[in-house]
Motif scaffolding. Structure first.
Motif, PDB file in Angstrom:
ATOM      1  N   LYS A  90       0.834  -1.205   0.000  1.00  0.00           N
ATOM      2  CA  LYS A  90       0.000   0.000   0.000  1.00  0.00           C
ATOM      3  C   LYS A  90       0.867   1.253   0.000  1.00  0.00           C
ATOM      4  N   ASN A  91       2.004   1.165   0.675  1.00  0.00           N
ATOM      5  CA  ASN A  91       2.902   2.326   0.769  1.00  0.00           C
ATOM      6  C   ASN A  91       4.018   2.316  -0.283  1.00  0.00           C
ATOM      7  N   LYS A  92       3.754   1.576  -1.337  1.00  0.00           N
ATOM      8  CA  LYS A  92       4.618   1.568  -2.532  1.00  0.00           C
ATOM      9  C   LYS A  92       6.016   0.990  -2.322  1.00  0.00           C
ATOM     10  N   LEU A  93       6.132   0.105  -1.362  1.00  0.00           N
ATOM     11  CA  LEU A  93       7.369  -0.662  -1.227  1.00  0.00           C
ATOM     12  C   LEU A  93       7.117  -2.000  -1.933  1.00  0.00           C
ATOM     13  N   ASN A  94       8.193  -2.696  -2.301  1.00  0.00           N
ATOM     14  CA  ASN A  94       8.030  -4.002  -2.942  1.00  0.00           C
ATOM     15  C   ASN A  94       8.581  -5.126  -2.066  1.00  0.00           C
ATOM     16  N   PRO A  95       7.752  -5.605  -1.130  1.00  0.00           N
ATOM     17  CA  PRO A  95       8.230  -6.651  -0.223  1.00  0.00           C
ATOM     18  C   PRO A  95       8.348  -7.998  -0.932  1.00  0.00           C
ATOM     19  N   TYR A  96       9.297  -8.788  -0.471  1.00  0.00           N
ATOM     20  CA  TYR A  96       9.486 -10.134  -0.995  1.00  0.00           C
ATOM     21  C   TYR A  96       9.485 -11.079   0.205  1.00  0.00           C
ATOM     22  N   CYS A  97       8.357 -11.771   0.378  1.00  0.00           N
ATOM     23  CA  CYS A  97       8.166 -12.600   1.564  1.00  0.00           C
ATOM     24  C   CYS A  97       9.094 -13.814   1.589  1.00  0.00           C
ATOM     25  N   LEU A  98       9.825 -13.956   2.663  1.00  0.00           N
ATOM     26  CA  LEU A  98      10.766 -15.073   2.823  1.00  0.00           C
ATOM     27  C   LEU A  98      10.595 -15.712   4.197  1.00  0.00           C
ATOM     28  N   PRO A  99       9.713 -16.704   4.323  1.00  0.00           N
ATOM     29  CA  PRO A  99       9.604 -17.373   5.627  1.00  0.00           C
ATOM     30  C   PRO A  99      10.965 -17.974   5.989  1.00  0.00           C
ATOM     31  N   PRO A 100      11.274 -18.104   7.263  1.00  0.00           N
ATOM     32  CA  PRO A 100      12.609 -18.597   7.631  1.00  0.00           C
ATOM     33  C   PRO A 100      12.915 -20.007   7.109  1.00  0.00           C
ATOM     34  N   THR A 101      11.861 -20.786   6.782  1.00  0.00           N
ATOM     35  CA  THR A 101      12.108 -22.124   6.209  1.00  0.00           C
ATOM     36  C   THR A 101      12.863 -22.014   4.879  1.00  0.00           C
ATOM     37  N   ASP A 102      12.853 -20.842   4.262  1.00  0.00           N
ATOM     38  CA  ASP A 102      13.554 -20.635   2.991  1.00  0.00           C
ATOM     39  C   ASP A 102      15.069 -20.576   3.142  1.00  0.00           C
ATOM     40  N   PHE A 103      15.544 -20.264   4.375  1.00  0.00           N
ATOM     41  CA  PHE A 103      16.996 -20.137   4.532  1.00  0.00           C
ATOM     42  C   PHE A 103      17.529 -20.826   5.792  1.00  0.00           C
ATOM     43  N   MET A 104      16.666 -21.641   6.430  1.00  0.00           N
ATOM     44  CA  MET A 104      17.098 -22.362   7.634  1.00  0.00           C
ATOM     45  C   MET A 104      16.948 -23.859   7.408  1.00  0.00           C
ATOM     46  N   THR A 105      17.872 -24.627   7.958  1.00  0.00           N
ATOM     47  CA  THR A 105      17.679 -26.066   8.022  1.00  0.00           C
ATOM     48  C   THR A 105      17.925 -26.451   9.477  1.00  0.00           C
TER      49      THR A 105
END
Ligand code: IPE
Length: 247
Positions: A90-105
């Motif tokens: 809404k505030n014109k930012l471009n978020p890219y959602c990355l749940p921690p499962t994307d970079f944690m094992t």
């Protein structure tokens, strides 16, 4: 690159279960829009993740927790994350959602994946991740706090500045008089708190901030209700909060 944690105490009303502070989130997003360099966002659980973690007695230790709790904590974090993403959009930012499962094992960050977060941020997208309930292995799970994520990301990405946006002006040397500590260099403050939550509240934040500053980066605790302070700090104009000086 700037690494920013939006604490659960600022993005939610911790007194009231499942209540996001939407206006505050919008104001934070508006300020982030003024930052002209790559940023990575981590957010906490506040009255979403923490509320359910307490209900299901889940902690940061790897254990066989109630699976219903795991599912519900995760779902609540997605709900809070969606509110943040919507506000950013809404505030014109471009978020890219990355749940921690994307970079944690398990309980370890995957270096290659974390490095990719930097490339995503440099493209102009804003990676947004959050504290969560995570699979550990052997039917065990654990609560990963956003503060811990800050340390993992800082260690690998070496941001110019790490910021923790809180519902307070910074670290107080005395809770009653709210006497603010402006700068810390390596030493651990003796604070008189502490209202605990499942991941350790302010004590945990100070612990992670000390770790990051010992790695050589500056860590700044700032009042998220005054988000212009974040912008000023990034622009190196003025630090109104507590600075943990990196050595
Ligand atoms: C908590 O993350 C995540 C869950 C309880 C699922 P944090 O520990 O970073 O949250 P806050 O910022 O203290 O609320």
């Amino acid at each position: 690159m700037i690494l920013i944690k939006l604490g659960g105490s600022i993005i939610t009303n911790k007194e009231k279960p499942l209540s996001a502070r939407r206006k505050t989130i919008d104001n934070l997003a508006k300020s982030l829009k003024k930052i002209q360099e790559p940023i990575v966002i981590v957010h906490g659980g506040g009255s979403y993740g923490h509320y359910w973690s307490v209900k299901y007695d889940m902690h940061t230790k790897e254990r066989k927790y109630d699976l219903r709790g795991v599912a519900i904590v995760k779902n609540s974090m997605i709900e809070l994350n969606k509110i943040i993403l919507d506000s950013f959009l809404k505030n014109k930012l471009n978020p890219y959602c990355l749940p921690p499962t994307d970079f944690m094992t398990g309980n370890k960050p995957i270096t290659k994946k974390v490095k990719e977060i930097e490339r995503i941020a440099k493209s102009g997208l804003i990676p947004v991740t959050f504290g969560d309930a995570l699979w550990y292995g052997q039917n065990k799970t654990f609560i990963l706090s956003g503060d811990k994520i800050m340390t993992y990301l800082a260690k690998i990405l070496k941001p110019k500045l790490c910021i923790f946006a809180l519902n307070e002006d910074g670290v107080y040397s005395d809770l009653k008089s709210k006497k603010l500590i402006h700068e810390l260099k390596g030493e651990r403050p003796s604070i008189s708190e502490n209202k605990m939550d499942v991941t350790g509240g302010m004590t945990r934040k100070i612990e992670e901030a000390s770790k990051i500053s010992k790695m050589g980066m500056n860590v700044f605790f700032v009042n998220g209700n005054k988000p212009e302070r974040i912008v000023k700090a990034v622009k190196n104009r003025k630090f109104e909060g507590t600075m943990f000086r990196g050595k």
